[in-house]
Design an enzyme around this catalytic site. Structure first.
Site, PDB file in Angstrom:
ATOM      1  N   GLU A 272       0.864  -1.181   0.000  1.00  0.00           N
ATOM      2  CA  GLU A 272       0.000   0.000   0.000  1.00  0.00           C
ATOM      3  C   GLU A 272       0.903   1.235   0.000  1.00  0.00           C
ATOM      4  O   GLU A 272       0.695   2.179   0.742  1.00  0.00           O
ATOM      5  CB  GLU A 272      -0.911  -0.016   1.232  1.00  0.00           C
ATOM      6  CG  GLU A 272      -1.725  -1.308   1.355  1.00  0.00           C
ATOM      7  CD  GLU A 272      -2.459  -1.468   2.683  1.00  0.00           C
ATOM      8  OE1 GLU A 272      -2.372  -0.571   3.530  1.00  0.00           O
ATOM      9  OE2 GLU A 272      -3.123  -2.501   2.854  1.00  0.00           O
TER      10      GLU A 272
ATOM     11  N   THR B  83       2.628  -0.732  10.203  1.00  0.00           N
ATOM     12  CA  THR B  83       2.346  -0.690   8.767  1.00  0.00           C
ATOM     13  C   THR B  83       2.409   0.756   8.274  1.00  0.00           C
ATOM     14  O   THR B  83       2.690   0.997   7.117  1.00  0.00           O
ATOM     15  CB  THR B  83       0.963  -1.292   8.436  1.00  0.00           C
ATOM     16  OG1 THR B  83      -0.050  -0.530   9.090  1.00  0.00           O
ATOM     17  CG2 THR B  83       0.891  -2.742   8.869  1.00  0.00           C
TER      18      THR B  83
ATOM     19  N   ASP C  76     -16.848  -2.784  13.460  1.00  0.00           N
ATOM     20  CA  ASP C  76     -15.580  -2.723  12.725  1.00  0.00           C
ATOM     21  C   ASP C  76     -15.530  -1.517  11.791  1.00  0.00           C
ATOM     22  O   ASP C  76     -14.932  -1.576  10.725  1.00  0.00           O
ATOM     23  CB  ASP C  76     -15.336  -4.024  11.933  1.00  0.00           C
ATOM     24  CG  ASP C  76     -13.930  -4.095  11.348  1.00  0.00           C
ATOM     25  OD1 ASP C  76     -13.055  -3.347  11.823  1.00  0.00           O
ATOM     26  OD2 ASP C  76     -13.717  -4.882  10.413  1.00  0.00           O
TER      27      ASP C  76
ATOM     28  N   TRP D 268      -8.223   2.297   3.243  1.00  0.00           N
ATOM     29  CA  TRP D 268      -6.963   2.993   3.503  1.00  0.00           C
ATOM     30  C   TRP D 268      -6.538   3.896   2.347  1.00  0.00           C
ATOM     31  O   TRP D 268      -5.643   4.718   2.504  1.00  0.00           O
ATOM     32  CB  TRP D 268      -5.849   1.983   3.796  1.00  0.00           C
ATOM     33  CG  TRP D 268      -5.682   0.948   2.717  1.00  0.00           C
ATOM     34  CD1 TRP D 268      -6.267  -0.281   2.667  1.00  0.00           C
ATOM     35  CD2 TRP D 268      -4.901   1.062   1.527  1.00  0.00           C
ATOM     36  NE1 TRP D 268      -5.889  -0.931   1.520  1.00  0.00           N
ATOM     37  CE2 TRP D 268      -5.055  -0.147   0.809  1.00  0.00           C
ATOM     38  CE3 TRP D 268      -4.074   2.064   1.007  1.00  0.00           C
ATOM     39  CZ2 TRP D 268      -4.412  -0.374  -0.421  1.00  0.00           C
ATOM     40  CZ3 TRP D 268      -3.442   1.849  -0.209  1.00  0.00           C
ATOM     41  CH2 TRP D 268      -3.625   0.640  -0.912  1.00  0.00           C
TER      42      TRP D 268
END
Lengths: 191, 479
Positions: free
Chosen positions: B93, B188, B319, B403
């Protein structure tokens, strides 16, 4: 993302499989017939065709003052002063392809483990140094599987071939090993 | 054709990488600083148009470039000029950086590469030896972003370390461990640079342990940890009662897995947090707000002091993550902060004070009602998950937005929502309108918004006494 390099605008697109991507999120039970690829992680960079007129962007580096750089480095010449001959460079082409191209590429573009030897890559590595430093590095460490295995004249010819690919102008006199320490590697004057 | 050849060569070379590592040592010639211009905080604050010094281009996270050679008129003429096969051992990513014609690329597996941005030639590569089975697992090895400052590149690894590389050679200068990977911790997201400090948020905070997720400040020179601010309120701390009586061990989540933004004028770092773990209240064991999950945290980059916070989704239970990028946009002289999470609600805050300004639900969720006047979020009782009860919820746990970051144009009026990712629930989204309106529950005053407390070095205590206006008490549904 987008950026300038050498005054030209590029658009870079990283691609691949990240979190919440289809390859990771679709339950395998639902699509057993679809073989999941590996990520295919890569970057794809786009630009306008070189012959299209574009506005002049900001230069990516300050203009190089050739004389000033040479004086500062204690040399009197730079690679832009025609310090080798075209014949000499042509002599270096064959040994380059035989001994160097496997790693550094036929076009001197480099590979995943070997730096590029032309353009920005070359200047990034060697800008501000003398030809002597470059020559000694090549002569004593290359090719990596058999360093210092070629005649000195051949290393010198290969060096001039690299200079030719980098579009440093050829001149009337052959490059002499004795003169290398007096010649500075710089970016093109005024670039 | 040439580009295709280069790609093929790169692929071939990558596959032989392990065999030729020893050759790499000699093939690489040490690079001096010649030609490399160190990056200053001032350059980060106001970068030249052709640079890309922050993972979102600029510290306000606009993802916007003022370059104008490529226009809407000629964009159709773009041609592929080079391509590069990245490390393919895990998901990626990556957000590359650009400094003076060199592209710095974070890869999976903690690999960082420097490429000639004009043609993709490799200048150097940092490839740490793999340790154990750390490749291939979901989310492991992802390096979303790196930072550049001085003559160094800074990254954060899947080994719960922050590291510094020589930007001219890729040589490792320091590596500092911040947490134990055996507890699940990893990075990350990478660091950002704020007022000369490295600020980084950790993730992998879902497991039960006597510890909680955090954001740290590090000295870029030495790697020394300067401060650490928890993203979860511990028992006995301010906000600690928002987890009910759960002991520390069961307070999980609030991962800080997306890099934040920085306002150099206000000297504030904005970093957001994820939902609590486990996601569902019924499994978590509390229906409390669970501070500081799904919040924006305003941090002093020098001390880590929590200047203010704003919790978007108190007591989240599906979530629905709000951790994503933070856009800093001035509108009519007001310094605003824009944010969107998985629910597809566009939040606006005053970024000086944390005061709520507006919330626009773009209409792809059926879980909550949001009051545009107060920011109050009310969960629809029939959609609050209970163990063994099936619900039809929208969006999916992938979210309306993930994201992938949203860009902003030069004008706030052009703020783009088109990159928000609609999930496969278009029909379901409309069911929201068929949900009967419910009466507004009684509001209760919230302790979280007005708390003033002394802080300890590791405690995220809201400090509202330093001349900043506190955000007003936000009414909240009683549960």
């Amino acid at each position: 993302m987008t950026y300038l390099a050498g005054g030209r605008q590029y658009v870079a697109i990283p691609v691949g499989t990240g979190g919440a991507s289809w390859a990771g999120m679709v339950p395998r039970d639902l699509t057993p017939h679809i073989r999941r690829p590996t990520n295919g992680n890569s970057i794809h960079v786009f630009a306008l065709p070189a012959d299209l007129p574009v506005a002049t962007g900001r230069s990516r580096t300050a203009a190089t003052d050739r004389d000033g750089a040479a004086v500062a480095a204690g040399t009197s010449l730079t690679v832009w002063d025609g310090v080798y001959t075209a014949e000499q460079a042509e002599r270096g082409a064959a040994p380059y392809l035989e001994n160097c191209a496997t790693c550094h590429g036929e076009d001197l573009g480099g590979g995943s483990n070997s730096p590029g030897l032309r353009g920005v890559s070359f200047q990034f590595l060697w800008g501000g140094k003398t030809l002597h430093e470059l020559y000694e590095a090549i002569r004593t460490t290359m090719p990596t599987d058999n360093p210092a295995s070629l005649p000195r004249e051949t290393y010198l010819d290969i060096l001039t071939y690299m200079m030719q690919v980098n579009q440093f102008p050829a001149g009337d006199g052959e490059l002499d090993a004795e003169a290398l320490g007096n010649i500075l590697i710089t970016e093109e004057p005024g670039a | 054709m040439k580009s295709l050849t280069r790609l093929a060569c790169s692929l071939a070379a990558m596959s032989f990488l392990s065999a030729s590592l020893s050759a790499q040592e000699t093939a690489f010639v040490p690079v001096t600083e010649t030609g490399f211009v160190p990056v200053t905080q001032q350059m980060l604050n106001d970068p030249e148009p052709g640079q890309w010094l922050h993972w979102r281009g600029t510290q306000n996270a606009w993802g916007y470039s003022p370059l104008d050679q490529i226009t809407t008129a000629n964009v159709g003429q773009l041609q592929l000029v080079w391509a590069w096969a990245m490390d393919d051992t895990g998901p990626q990513e990556a957000a590359p950086l650009i400094h003076n014609g060199v592209m710095y690329v974070p890869n999976p597996g903690n690999v960082v590469q420097a490429l000639d941005a004009a043609n993709g030639d490799l200048l150097w590569e940092y490839r740490p030896e793999p340790v154990g089975d750390e490749t291939g697992a979901f989310g492991h090895g992802v390096q979303k972003n790196i930072a550049i400052y001085g003559d160094r590149i800074f990254g954060a690894s899947s080994r719960a370390t922050i590291f510094a590389l020589d930007a001219t050679s890729g040589k490792l200068i320091w590596e500092t461990r911040t947490a134990d990977t055996a507890l699940g911790y990893r990075y990350t997201a990478g660091p950002i640079v704020a007022n000369g400090k490295l600020v980084t948020g950790i993730t992998g905070c879902g497991r039960y342990k006597d510890d909680v997720c955090f954001i740290t400040g590090h000295d870029p020179d030495t790697g020394e940890e300067l401060w650490r601010t928890s993203t979860i309120a511990r028992p006995g701390e301010p906000g600690g009662d928002t987890w009910g009586d759960l002991p520390l061990r069961f307070r999980a989540g609030s991962d800080a897995w997306i890099a934040g933004s920085y306002d150099p004028e206000l000297k504030i770092v904005y970093w957001a947090t994820s939902q609590a773990k486990p996601w569902a209240r019924s499994v978590r064991g509390t229906d409390g707000d669970a501070l500081y999950t799904n919040s924006s945290l305003a941090l002093d980059p020098d001390t880590g002091e929590l200047l203010w916070y704003y919790q978007y989704l108190p007591g989240e239970t599906h979530d629905m993550d709000e951790v994503f990028e933070t856009l800093l946009i001035d509108v009519d002289g007001r310094k605003k902060l824009y944010k969107m999470g998985k629910l597809g609600i566009l939040w606006q805050l005053d970024r000086e004070t944390g005061e709520f300004l507006d919330a626009i639900d773009v209409g792809y969720q059926n879980l909550v009602d949001v009051d545009r006047g107060t920011g109050e979020v009310t969960y629809r009782p029939e959609l609050i998950p209970e163990i063994g009860v099936e619900i039809n919820m929208c969006p999916s746990t992938s979210g309306f937005k993930g994201w992938r970051a949203i860009p902003a144009a030069t004008s706030a009026s052009c703020w783009s929502s088109t990159s928000g990712r609609a999930t496969s629930c278009g029909g379901t989204a409309r069911s929201r309108r068929s949900t009967p309106p419910r009466s507004r529950p009684e509001a209760e005053s919230s302790s979280r918004a007005t708390t003033t407390a002394t802080s300890t070095p590791t405690t995220p205590a809201p400090a509202r006494s330093s001349g900043r206006r506190g955000c007003p008490p936000r009414p909240r549904a009683s549960r």
